[in-house]
Structure formats: structure tokens, C-alpha cells
Design a protein around this motif. Structure first.
Motif, PDB file in Angstrom:
ATOM      1  N   THR A  82     149.777  52.061  37.256  1.00 26.33           N
ATOM      2  CA  THR A  82     148.888  52.557  36.201  1.00 26.33           C
ATOM      3  C   THR A  82     147.694  51.627  36.016  1.00 26.33           C
ATOM      4  O   THR A  82     146.544  52.075  35.923  1.00 26.33           O
ATOM      5  CB  THR A  82     149.662  52.676  34.873  1.00 26.33           C
ATOM      6  N   LEU A  83     147.954  50.324  35.979  1.00 26.49           N
ATOM      7  CA  LEU A  83     146.890  49.351  35.765  1.00 26.49           C
ATOM      8  C   LEU A  83     145.850  49.367  36.881  1.00 26.49           C
ATOM      9  O   LEU A  83     144.657  49.169  36.639  1.00 26.49           O
ATOM     10  CB  LEU A  83     147.486  47.939  35.645  1.00 26.49           C
ATOM     11  N   THR A  84     146.290  49.583  38.108  1.00 22.73           N
ATOM     12  CA  THR A  84     145.343  49.582  39.222  1.00 22.73           C
ATOM     13  C   THR A  84     144.570  50.889  39.323  1.00 22.73           C
ATOM     14  O   THR A  84     143.516  50.931  39.966  1.00 22.73           O
ATOM     15  CB  THR A  84     146.061  49.317  40.560  1.00 22.73           C
ATOM     16  N   ASN A  85     145.061  51.932  38.670  1.00 18.51           N
ATOM     17  CA  ASN A  85     144.389  53.229  38.761  1.00 18.51           C
ATOM     18  C   ASN A  85     143.514  53.560  37.555  1.00 18.51           C
ATOM     19  O   ASN A  85     142.585  54.365  37.670  1.00 18.51           O
ATOM     20  CB  ASN A  85     145.427  54.342  38.966  1.00 18.51           C
ATOM     21  N   LEU A  86     143.799  52.982  36.399  1.00 18.35           N
ATOM     22  CA  LEU A  86     142.916  53.153  35.249  1.00 18.35           C
ATOM     23  C   LEU A  86     141.613  52.404  35.484  1.00 18.35           C
ATOM     24  O   LEU A  86     141.524  51.553  36.379  1.00 18.35           O
ATOM     25  CB  LEU A  86     143.581  52.614  33.981  1.00 18.35           C
ATOM     26  N   ASN A  87     140.583  52.676  34.667  1.00 24.14           N
ATOM     27  CA  ASN A  87     139.383  51.855  34.806  1.00 24.14           C
ATOM     28  C   ASN A  87     139.659  50.459  34.261  1.00 24.14           C
ATOM     29  O   ASN A  87     140.634  50.232  33.545  1.00 24.14           O
ATOM     30  CB  ASN A  87     138.165  52.512  34.126  1.00 24.14           C
ATOM     31  N   TYR A  88     138.801  49.519  34.609  1.00 26.27           N
ATOM     32  CA  TYR A  88     139.069  48.109  34.332  1.00 26.27           C
ATOM     33  C   TYR A  88     139.246  47.831  32.844  1.00 26.27           C
ATOM     34  O   TYR A  88     140.152  47.100  32.442  1.00 26.27           O
ATOM     35  CB  TYR A  88     137.929  47.250  34.886  1.00 26.27           C
ATOM     36  N   ASN A  92     142.704  46.430  31.112  1.00 29.89           N
ATOM     37  CA  ASN A  92     142.718  45.171  30.373  1.00 29.89           C
ATOM     38  C   ASN A  92     143.365  45.343  29.006  1.00 29.89           C
ATOM     39  O   ASN A  92     144.143  44.497  28.560  1.00 29.89           O
ATOM     40  CB  ASN A  92     141.289  44.641  30.210  1.00 29.89           C
ATOM     41  N   ARG A  93     143.025  46.430  28.332  1.00 29.34           N
ATOM     42  CA  ARG A  93     143.592  46.681  26.993  1.00 29.34           C
ATOM     43  C   ARG A  93     145.110  46.888  27.071  1.00 29.34           C
ATOM     44  O   ARG A  93     145.864  46.381  26.234  1.00 29.34           O
ATOM     45  CB  ARG A  93     142.922  47.906  26.365  1.00 29.34           C
ATOM     46  N   LEU A  94     145.539  47.646  28.075  1.00 27.05           N
ATOM     47  CA  LEU A  94     146.967  47.883  28.237  1.00 27.05           C
ATOM     48  C   LEU A  94     147.693  46.582  28.555  1.00 27.05           C
ATOM     49  O   LEU A  94     148.764  46.302  28.005  1.00 27.05           O
ATOM     50  CB  LEU A  94     147.209  48.906  29.354  1.00 27.05           C
ATOM     51  N   GLY A 100     149.900  40.333  28.199  1.00 27.68           N
ATOM     52  CA  GLY A 100     149.333  39.646  29.357  1.00 27.68           C
ATOM     53  C   GLY A 100     150.322  39.440  30.494  1.00 27.68           C
ATOM     54  O   GLY A 100     150.102  38.588  31.361  1.00 27.68           O
ATOM     55  N   LYS A 101     151.391  40.225  30.534  1.00 24.61           N
ATOM     56  CA  LYS A 101     152.419  40.038  31.564  1.00 24.61           C
ATOM     57  C   LYS A 101     151.917  40.332  32.970  1.00 24.61           C
ATOM     58  O   LYS A 101     152.527  39.903  33.954  1.00 24.61           O
ATOM     59  CB  LYS A 101     153.624  40.926  31.247  1.00 24.61           C
ATOM     60  N   PHE A 102     150.810  41.062  33.052  1.00 21.36           N
ATOM     61  CA  PHE A 102     150.272  41.404  34.368  1.00 21.36           C
ATOM     62  C   PHE A 102     148.917  40.739  34.618  1.00 21.36           C
ATOM     63  O   PHE A 102     148.098  41.260  35.375  1.00 21.36           O
ATOM     64  CB  PHE A 102     150.170  42.928  34.513  1.00 21.36           C
ATOM     65  N   ASP A 103     148.706  39.587  34.012  1.00 25.63           N
ATOM     66  CA  ASP A 103     147.464  38.850  34.243  1.00 25.63           C
ATOM     67  C   ASP A 103     147.246  38.577  35.732  1.00 25.63           C
ATOM     68  O   ASP A 103     146.113  38.588  36.217  1.00 25.63           O
ATOM     69  CB  ASP A 103     147.482  37.501  33.501  1.00 25.63           C
ATOM     70  N   TYR A 104     148.324  38.310  36.449  1.00 30.09           N
ATOM     71  CA  TYR A 104     148.216  37.977  37.874  1.00 30.09           C
ATOM     72  C   TYR A 104     147.699  39.147  38.712  1.00 30.09           C
ATOM     73  O   TYR A 104     147.251  38.983  39.847  1.00 30.09           O
ATOM     74  CB  TYR A 104     149.575  37.514  38.421  1.00 30.09           C
ATOM     75  N   LEU A 105     147.748  40.358  38.148  1.00 33.19           N
ATOM     76  CA  LEU A 105     147.286  41.549  38.856  1.00 33.19           C
ATOM     77  C   LEU A 105     145.884  41.973  38.420  1.00 33.19           C
ATOM     78  O   LEU A 105     145.362  42.976  38.879  1.00 33.19           O
ATOM     79  CB  LEU A 105     148.274  42.700  38.612  1.00 33.19           C
TER      80      LEU A 105
END
Length: 325
Positions: A82-88, A92-94, A100-105
Motif C-alpha cells: 500500500t505504501l509503495t502504491n499510494l502517492n508519497y 508518509n501520513r500512513l 514510523g514502523k516503515f521508515d526504512y521503506l
């Protein structure tokens, strides 16, 4: 090395600084030059044996990816997709909502990178980032690093530099996570990356950014200088200059500064004689105030943070005009 900028060649009104090694407090000073034209801060000494400045406990060599249970792994993969397919912005908001569990992505947010994409991480260190990608289901992962501290088996590892990667290999995504600032021949290394990019491939460079809030506030105590390991601290202007010389096009700039180096470590360097390693052991960097969190967020939003993600394509594969921020 004189008074000449190694990025743009300028020799006029450049400034020289003596900057200490502070991560381990090795007791040495190093001369840096700040270019008045392109703004790059650069190590002004040649012939250093860098081996001793990269001990096994250097940050990029730390490893250890926590094993997740099956249910948690499935949920993480769904969220990552989902994070890679939404706009930036939405991604970021999600991610913020998720703590911030996916900061590395973050460098993949909004780029629609597939799990089957061929991904090369240049300067991968121990490979922790690639191991995290593997846990998310990414399948075609390769890492290259000068120092063989790799303890992971989730990806192919090549010992060496970008030119150690066989030229017959092509990659959909090439990443340099805080490794480009360590490279002595930036133009040559950019061309090496370009040669390995597949058609419509993406080059992602994450680096400290010179001349922003942290440099203005802390000066030579700014922790991201990391003398002498960081050879070049680029501005947006100087990096874009190099990219154009190499036939590469900058398509997006995304500021991703955090508290640790921008504020926490810089405050310690400015006010104490503690090394970064000692400060971490004492727990001096554990507490982050609400005010500091707001400051970091505001600096990134205003493009005034001290590090950023640069999304790049080759001109041949780029049909996009301007910079999408």
C-alpha cells in the motif's frame, strides 16, 4: 589539495575548516573545503587510509532483523505494498500513523516498485536493509560493499564497488543509502550506476544535504559531516550539477531527516566531548521531545532538513518534466 572545488572546479572565495572525527573520538582533525559556488563541503585531503575509520561497530555494519511471525509478516507485506502504491504524501501520513514502523521503506513510497523488481543496494554494509526488503517479499535483491560484513543470506552479496557488479546485470532499482557521500569519485560512480540501470530504471540516492538548518545552527559540530568518512556533503545544486553531467535527471526530492544526527548528536558534539558511540551507550539520545519531533517534521516539510531522498532516472528513460516533490 589547494583551494579548488572537486565538484564544480571553483577556486574563488572558498572556505576551509578543521573538523574533528567525533563518532569514535579518534583524536584527529581533517581539513574540509566549502565551495562558494556550488556549496559542497568536501574533504580537502588525499591519500588517507580509510580502513581504520570503518571498524566493525561502524553504523552501516550493524545487523539484526527481528524475525516476524506469519500473521505479522502477512500484514507487513500488505501495508508495504500500500505504501509503495499510494502517492508519497499519503504514504508518509500512513507511516506516521503507524508510528514510523516503515521508515526504512520511505525511499520506495509512491514509486510502485514491484516485489519482483531487480534491486541493487550499493554500499549495503551488513545488508540489514536488504534483509528487511526480503522479509517483505522482495525477491531479486543484490548488495555490493567494499567491506564484507555481510551476515545475511536473503540476497546476493558482491564484495567490491559498483564496478565489481557484472555489466551484463541490469537493475530496475539501484539504491545508495548514505553511501554516495563516502565515494571519492562521484561522477565515475554515477556513470557506473547508470550503466547498470535497466530501461526506465530508477536510481535512488539518500544523502545528507549541506547548507540547511543543521549546518547553519551547528556548523562544524553538525554530526552528519562525520569526518573523515563523508568525503562530500552535497547541496541540491551540486548534486543536480553532477547528475546533468552524467546524463541523469532528478525527478523528485523528498526530505527524510530525523532527530538523531540532525539535532541529538549535533547537540552532543557542540556541548560535550562525548563520542557518538559513548552517548548512545549512556542513553543520551534516547529521549526525543514533542518539540523536537515537531521541529524535525517542519524542517522536512520546508525542505530545510539535513538529509533527503533523490529520485533519479537516466535521460534516455525519463519522459517526465520537472521535479515532483
Amino acid at each position: 589539495m589547494g583551494n579548488r572545488c572537486r565538484i564544480c572546479g571553483n577556486t574563488k572565495r572558498n572556505k576551509l575548516y578543521q573538523i574533528e572525527e567525533r563518532m569514535f573520538n579518534m583524536g584527529e582533525d581533517f581539513e574540509y573545503l566549502e565551495c562558494s559556488r556550488c556549496g559542497t563541503l568536501q574533504l580537502n585531503i588525499r591519500g588517507i587510509d580509510f580502513g581504520k575509520y570503518y571498524p566493525a561497530n561502524y553504523g552501516g555494519f550493524n545487523t539484526g532483523v527481528k524475525e516476524k511471525g506469519k500473521a505479522e509478516r502477512i500484514v507487513s507485506r500488505i501495508i508495504a505494498k500500500t505504501l509503495t502504491n499510494l502517492n508519497y504524501s499519503l504514504s508518509n501520513r500512513l507511516n506516521d500513523f503507524l508510528g514510523g514502523k516503515f521508515d526504512y521503506l520511505q525511499c520506495f513510497f509512491g514509486l510502485k516498485i514491484k516485489r519482483t523488481s531487480r534491486i541493487l543496494d550499493v554500499g549495503c554494509g551488513s545488508g540489514e536493509w536488504l534483509a528487511k526488503l526480503s522479509a517483505l517479499g522482495y525477491e531479486n535483491l543484490t548488495g555490493v560493499d567494499l567491506y564484507n560484513h555481510n551476515k545475511n543470506r536473503e540476497f546476493e552479496f558482491i564484495e567490491g564497488d559498483i564496478f565489481s557488479v557484472p555489466t551484463k546485470k541490469k537493475f530496475d532499482v539501484i539504491t545508495l543509502h548514505h553511501s554516495f557521500e563516502h565515494m571519492d569519485s562521484p561522477e565515475k560512480n554515477l556513470l557506473g550506476c547508470k550503466a547498470l540501470l535497466a530501461d526506465n530504471g530508477i536510481l535512488i540516492i539518500r544523502i545528507p544535504v549541506m547548507g540547511k538548518y543543521a549546518w547553519k545552527k551547528y556548523g562544524t559540530a553538525w554530526a552528519q559531516i562525520d569526518a573523515p568518512r563523508h568525503l562530500f556533503l552535497y547541496t541540491e545544486k551540486s548534486l543536480n550539477y553532477l547528475l546533468k553531467k552524467c546524463g541523469l535527471k532528478l525527478t523528485a526530492i523528498r526530505y527524510d531527516s530525523n532527530y538523531l544526527f540532525q539535532i541529538g548528536a549535533s547537540e552532543i558534539y557542540k556541548k560535550t566531548r562525548l563520542s557518538l558511540q559513548m552517548a548512545r551507550r549512556k542513553g543520551d539520545l534516547d529521549e526525543i521531545s514533542t518539540q523536537d519531533k515537531k521541529l524535525v517534521r517542519r524542517l522536512n516539510q520546508r525542505k530545510n532538513g539535513d538529509q533527503a531522498i533523490f529520485v533519479i532516472k537516466s535521460l534516455a528513460g525519463c519522459n517526465k518534466e520537472g521535479i515532483d516533490e
